[in-house]
Design a protein around this motif. Sequence first.
Motif, PDB file in Angstrom:
ATOM      1  N   VAL A 351       0.826  -1.216   0.000  1.00 42.20           N
ATOM      2  CA  VAL A 351       0.000   0.000   0.000  1.00 42.20           C
ATOM      3  C   VAL A 351       0.859   1.265   0.000  1.00 42.20           C
ATOM      4  N   ASN A 352       2.143   1.128  -0.309  1.00 44.35           N
ATOM      5  CA  ASN A 352       3.065   2.256  -0.272  1.00 44.35           C
ATOM      6  C   ASN A 352       3.850   2.304  -1.570  1.00 44.35           C
ATOM      7  N   GLU A 353       4.244   3.500  -1.974  1.00 43.10           N
ATOM      8  CA  GLU A 353       5.030   3.621  -3.209  1.00 43.10           C
ATOM      9  C   GLU A 353       6.421   3.030  -3.060  1.00 43.10           C
ATOM     10  N   ARG A 354       6.875   2.866  -1.836  1.00 45.14           N
ATOM     11  CA  ARG A 354       8.149   2.189  -1.615  1.00 45.14           C
ATOM     12  C   ARG A 354       7.943   0.684  -1.728  1.00 45.14           C
ATOM     13  N   PRO A 355       8.654  -0.008  -2.619  1.00 45.31           N
ATOM     14  CA  PRO A 355       8.474  -1.451  -2.780  1.00 45.31           C
ATOM     15  C   PRO A 355       8.912  -2.221  -1.528  1.00 45.31           C
ATOM     16  N   VAL A 356       8.370  -3.406  -1.378  1.00 49.77           N
ATOM     17  CA  VAL A 356       8.801  -4.327  -0.329  1.00 49.77           C
ATOM     18  C   VAL A 356       9.784  -5.292  -0.968  1.00 49.77           C
ATOM     19  N   ARG A 357      11.038  -5.251  -0.493  1.00 52.41           N
ATOM     20  CA  ARG A 357      12.104  -6.045  -1.101  1.00 52.41           C
ATOM     21  C   ARG A 357      12.734  -6.992  -0.087  1.00 52.41           C
ATOM     22  N   GLN A 358      13.384  -8.004  -0.627  1.00 54.90           N
ATOM     23  CA  GLN A 358      14.118  -8.934   0.235  1.00 54.90           C
ATOM     24  C   GLN A 358      15.197  -8.179   1.010  1.00 54.90           C
ATOM     25  N   ARG A 359      15.330  -8.531   2.297  1.00 54.24           N
ATOM     26  CA  ARG A 359      16.307  -7.991   3.233  1.00 54.24           C
ATOM     27  C   ARG A 359      15.943  -6.582   3.710  1.00 54.24           C
ATOM     28  N   ASP A 360      14.755  -6.109   3.405  1.00 50.24           N
ATOM     29  CA  ASP A 360      14.302  -4.833   3.960  1.00 50.24           C
ATOM     30  C   ASP A 360      14.143  -4.959   5.473  1.00 50.24           C
ATOM     31  N   ARG A 361      14.617  -3.950   6.179  1.00 50.87           N
ATOM     32  CA  ARG A 361      14.400  -3.884   7.626  1.00 50.87           C
ATOM     33  C   ARG A 361      13.137  -3.063   7.870  1.00 50.87           C
ATOM     34  N   VAL A 362      12.210  -3.652   8.589  1.00 50.54           N
ATOM     35  CA  VAL A 362      10.904  -3.033   8.789  1.00 50.54           C
ATOM     36  C   VAL A 362      10.473  -3.214  10.245  1.00 50.54           C
ATOM     37  N   LEU A 363       9.340  -2.623  10.560  1.00 49.21           N
ATOM     38  CA  LEU A 363       8.645  -2.921  11.807  1.00 49.21           C
ATOM     39  C   LEU A 363       7.411  -3.739  11.460  1.00 49.21           C
ATOM     40  N   ALA A 373      11.816  -6.265  12.422  1.00 45.32           N
ATOM     41  CA  ALA A 373      11.782  -7.460  11.581  1.00 45.32           C
ATOM     42  C   ALA A 373      12.592  -7.226  10.317  1.00 45.32           C
ATOM     43  N   ILE A 374      12.824  -8.309   9.604  1.00 44.09           N
ATOM     44  CA  ILE A 374      13.497  -8.234   8.309  1.00 44.09           C
ATOM     45  C   ILE A 374      12.745  -9.124   7.323  1.00 44.09           C
ATOM     46  N   VAL A 375      12.574  -8.617   6.105  1.00 51.39           N
ATOM     47  CA  VAL A 375      11.931  -9.417   5.063  1.00 51.39           C
ATOM     48  C   VAL A 375      12.957 -10.426   4.571  1.00 51.39           C
ATOM     49  N   GLU A 376      12.787 -11.657   5.000  1.00 51.37           N
ATOM     50  CA  GLU A 376      13.772 -12.687   4.689  1.00 51.37           C
ATOM     51  C   GLU A 376      13.708 -13.114   3.228  1.00 51.37           C
ATOM     52  N   ASP A 377      12.494 -13.129   2.675  1.00 52.26           N
ATOM     53  CA  ASP A 377      12.362 -13.575   1.283  1.00 52.26           C
ATOM     54  C   ASP A 377      11.052 -13.064   0.707  1.00 52.26           C
ATOM     55  N   GLU A 388      -1.682 -16.376 -12.094  1.00 50.93           N
ATOM     56  CA  GLU A 388      -0.639 -17.321 -11.720  1.00 50.93           C
ATOM     57  C   GLU A 388       0.423 -16.625 -10.888  1.00 50.93           C
ATOM     58  N   GLN A 389       1.194 -17.432 -10.166  1.00 48.35           N
ATOM     59  CA  GLN A 389       2.286 -16.896  -9.360  1.00 48.35           C
ATOM     60  C   GLN A 389       3.542 -16.777 -10.217  1.00 48.35           C
ATOM     61  N   ARG A 390       4.298 -15.708  -9.979  1.00 55.10           N
ATOM     62  CA  ARG A 390       5.551 -15.534 -10.692  1.00 55.10           C
ATOM     63  C   ARG A 390       6.574 -14.941  -9.743  1.00 55.10           C
ATOM     64  N   THR A 391       7.819 -15.024 -10.114  1.00 57.11           N
ATOM     65  CA  THR A 391       8.869 -14.468  -9.269  1.00 57.11           C
ATOM     66  C   THR A 391       8.797 -12.944  -9.273  1.00 57.11           C
ATOM     67  N   ALA A 392       9.291 -12.352  -8.202  1.00 60.49           N
ATOM     68  CA  ALA A 392       9.297 -10.889  -8.080  1.00 60.49           C
ATOM     69  C   ALA A 392      10.736 -10.447  -7.809  1.00 60.49           C
ATOM     70  N   PRO A 393      11.586 -10.432  -8.844  1.00 59.32           N
ATOM     71  CA  PRO A 393      13.015 -10.153  -8.632  1.00 59.32           C
ATOM     72  C   PRO A 393      13.294  -8.775  -8.071  1.00 59.32           C
ATOM     73  N   ASP A 394      12.419  -7.800  -8.359  1.00 58.52           N
ATOM     74  CA  ASP A 394      12.630  -6.436  -7.877  1.00 58.52           C
ATOM     75  C   ASP A 394      11.764  -6.107  -6.661  1.00 58.52           C
ATOM     76  N   VAL A 404       5.526 -13.475   1.298  1.00 61.23           N
ATOM     77  CA  VAL A 404       6.811 -13.133   1.900  1.00 61.23           C
ATOM     78  C   VAL A 404       7.079 -14.030   3.100  1.00 61.23           C
ATOM     79  N   ARG A 405       8.361 -14.142   3.442  1.00 61.19           N
ATOM     80  CA  ARG A 405       8.773 -14.726   4.716  1.00 61.19           C
ATOM     81  C   ARG A 405       9.446 -13.632   5.524  1.00 61.19           C
TER      82      ARG A 405
END
Length: 453
Positions: A351-363, A373-377, A388-394, A404-405
């Motif tokens: 819901v934010n213009e900032r993407p959610v990426r792997q290894r992001d540090r968040v609350l 917390a950290i977005v592990e994957d 269908e599901q697809r990878t989200a490299p970015d 996400v994990r």
Amino acid sequence: MTSTATPDSEATVTTAPAAGAPTRRHDLLRLATAGSVDDGKSTLVGRLLYDTKSVLADQLDAVERVSKERGLDAADLALLTDGLRAEREQGITIDVAYRYFSTATRSYVLADTPGHVQYTRNMVTGASTAELALILIDARHGVVEQTRRHLAVTGLLGVRHVAVAVNKMDLVDWDQARYDEIVTEFTRHATRFGIEDVVAVPVSALFGDNIVARSDRATWYAGPTLLEHLESVPVGTDPSAQPLRVPVQYVIRPQKDGHRDYRGYAGRLSSGVVRPGDEVVVLPAGARTTVAGIDRARSDGTVEELAVAFAPQSVVLRLTDDIDISRGDLIAAADEPSLTTRSLAGTVAVVNERPVRQRDRVLLRVGTRTVRAIVEDVVDQLDIETMEQRTAPDGLALNAIGRVRIRLAEDVAIDDYRQLRRTGAFLLIDENDGSTLAAGMADAPDRSIGEGI
């Protein structure tokens, strides 16, 4: 209630009892509307308000005046819902607006959400507390990408009932074959998101056909009007059928003479029922104790003691043991506790213009508890076009829905969202500016990644 299936449909389209059937007590239904741009959603909501006589005279006068200024012959009922000046100027809905109306048997809280793709995040807000989603489809265009996105959000948020209003039927000459085609495709997609209760109604919001009054132009349709269905759809959940959950909001320790030994834990019951003598567990620590008493403040400032409390009441619990409890802890049923974990998997809607990426540090916030917390994957992303599901490299961008994990710095107590919506929901928050990044729905610990999308 009776059920009829449309040709080749994979889900059941249910028809509600006809008008005049026995009614229940006056209760509350929370619903959220959704639809693509120009599907006529604002007109439909305005028609619903107008035909249920839920519009004040001065409001109607203002709408008629603006309509005349625009050169219209009749009142544009869409103006009843597009209340912001920017919305009126653009002719679109750009924010969630809450409307309230009542009939003789039921009260309604309607969250009117935008149709533009860039405002999909607003639908997440509007549908998060809804029991029914009202999704509009333009009969000329049928099921489009935004329809599928709204269905995805509806399914993921655990909304139990869906009503689909096939609007602008007057522009396709009330063609039954076209209606059946749309309903068949819609229910097929609804099934993919675990939505089983689907009710379809052919309508013309502009002329009021099948909104409150039955249309004489769709002689082939024998189902309910839209309002008849809203009057009959089951609402609420028996709180005694769900395990107790009370997120602690505040610890009460009065300092006045005579109250120095008082210690109470204030919070709103998210689910369940509690009585004095019930055994509970305080999470994430895991300490067990017994409820000694239940207090509730009266409007005059005095306090009454309750023999029983149930969701969604706000109360103060007194416990028999002196346990270290603070804001963010969860008081739960001892025999059905929440999962306590430092890692979780779930589905998020960004819901934010900032993407959610792997290894992001968040609350991460769940209930009243906030932890680092950290977005592990970022496991995958739902492709709304192909379903269908697809990878989200970015990473996951604004309005994206994906899995996400997350790894947490501290233990949290959390439930499977599909079982308990309030204590299974979480937020991802930017630790720098405090803005919300994504709304999340936690999986059960044994659910496989990818199931449910």
